[in-house]
Design an enzyme around this catalytic site. Structure first.
Site, PDB file in Angstrom:
ATOM      1  N   ALA A  76      -0.288  -4.490  10.654  1.00  0.00           N
ATOM      2  CA  ALA A  76       1.045  -4.190  10.135  1.00  0.00           C
ATOM      3  C   ALA A  76       1.110  -2.728   9.732  1.00  0.00           C
ATOM      4  CB  ALA A  76       1.354  -5.076   8.948  1.00  0.00           C
ATOM      5  N   LYS A  97       0.832  -1.202   0.000  1.00  0.00           N
ATOM      6  CA  LYS A  97       0.000   0.000   0.000  1.00  0.00           C
ATOM      7  C   LYS A  97       0.870   1.257   0.000  1.00  0.00           C
ATOM      8  CE  LYS A  97      -4.014  -2.151   2.151  1.00  0.00           C
ATOM      9  NZ  LYS A  97      -4.876  -2.209   3.348  1.00  0.00           N
ATOM     10  N   SER A 137      -0.794   0.551   5.971  1.00  0.00           N
ATOM     11  CA  SER A 137      -1.205  -0.288   7.093  1.00  0.00           C
ATOM     12  C   SER A 137      -2.211  -1.318   6.602  1.00  0.00           C
ATOM     13  CB  SER A 137      -1.824   0.573   8.200  1.00  0.00           C
ATOM     14  OG  SER A 137      -2.073  -0.204   9.354  1.00  0.00           O
ATOM     15  N   ASP A 138      -2.175  -2.484   7.224  1.00  0.00           N
ATOM     16  CA  ASP A 138      -3.139  -3.526   6.899  1.00  0.00           C
ATOM     17  C   ASP A 138      -3.350  -4.379   8.143  1.00  0.00           C
ATOM     18  OD1 ASP A 138      -4.613  -4.736   4.473  1.00  0.00           O
ATOM     19  OD2 ASP A 138      -3.773  -6.478   5.497  1.00  0.00           O
ATOM     20  N   GLN A 139      -4.515  -4.996   8.212  1.00  0.00           N
ATOM     21  CA  GLN A 139      -4.832  -5.830   9.365  1.00  0.00           C
ATOM     22  C   GLN A 139      -5.440  -7.148   8.902  1.00  0.00           C
ATOM     23  OE1 GLN A 139      -8.302  -5.052  12.146  1.00  0.00           O
ATOM     24  NE2 GLN A 139      -6.586  -4.448  13.448  1.00  0.00           N
TER      25      GLN A 139
END
Length: 191
Positions: free
Chosen positions: A104, A51, A67-69
């Site tokens: 993250a 991203k 950011s990613d979850q």
């Protein structure tokens, strides 16, 4: 340098506003499909970097935040449900159990190419919820756009017994403690 949030998430934008730093947002066009055999934490970290890199070319002198979850329990991954029926099914599956929400974070300096990446796991223990509690929650909060169908920053907090972790903002989608550390490493003064 410009600070850019590579996300259109209202949750992440609201969290980043807490730092009182001006920032821009940009939509990353990123395929979020997990790779074959990829562990959930690795998926979240790869996507956070992807991203940030997806918008980096449009911001040549910036610090870009990705950011990613990923929410998971054992080998089972709980994505964004998209529908009420899927949200109800996810919460029924998670009730009375511990689910890991791995958030993250990536910070890319587009001037120097420096990349910092960190994963922040949060262990969430769900109460042993009744079907009626789950259905009422989903109808009231409509958590259709968040991994695991529970918004701890809202009514979803009532679904939980505990959520120990290093950073309470990680569960919402942007770990501000880690981000603050990364921004200081890039020379920003916080507070």
């Amino acid at each position: 340098m410009t600070l850019v949030l590579a996300s259109t998430s209202a949750y992440r934008r609201t969290l980043l506003e807490r730092l009182h730093i001006p920032f821009e947002t940009d939509r990353p066009e990123t395929d979020e499909t997990p790779l074959e055999g990829e562990a959930p934490p690795a998926t979240a970290e790869r996507l956070a970097v992807a991203k940030a890199r997806a918008v980096a070319a449009r911001w040549p002198d910036a610090l870009v935040i990705g950011s990613d979850q990923v929410a998971y329990m054992g080998d089972e991954v709980f994505g964004k449900p998209g529908t009420e029926a899927r949200a109800i099914a996810q919460l029924q599956r998670m009730r009375g159990r511990i689910v890991t929400f791995h958030t993250a974070l990536a910070l890319l300096n587009t001037r120097t190419g420096t990349l910092q990446v960190e994963g922040v796991p949060t262990q969430v223990r769900f109460r042993d919820l009744s079907d009626a509690e789950i259905e009422r929650y989903v109808a009231r909060e409509r958590p259709l756009d968040c991994a695991g169908s529970a918004k701890s920053e809202g009514l979803g907090i009532t679904l939980l017994d505990a959520m120990p972790g290093d950073d309470p903002t990680a569960l919402i989608g942007l770990p501000l403690i880690a981000l603050s550390r990364m921004l200081r490493a890039e020379g920003l003064q916080l507070p």
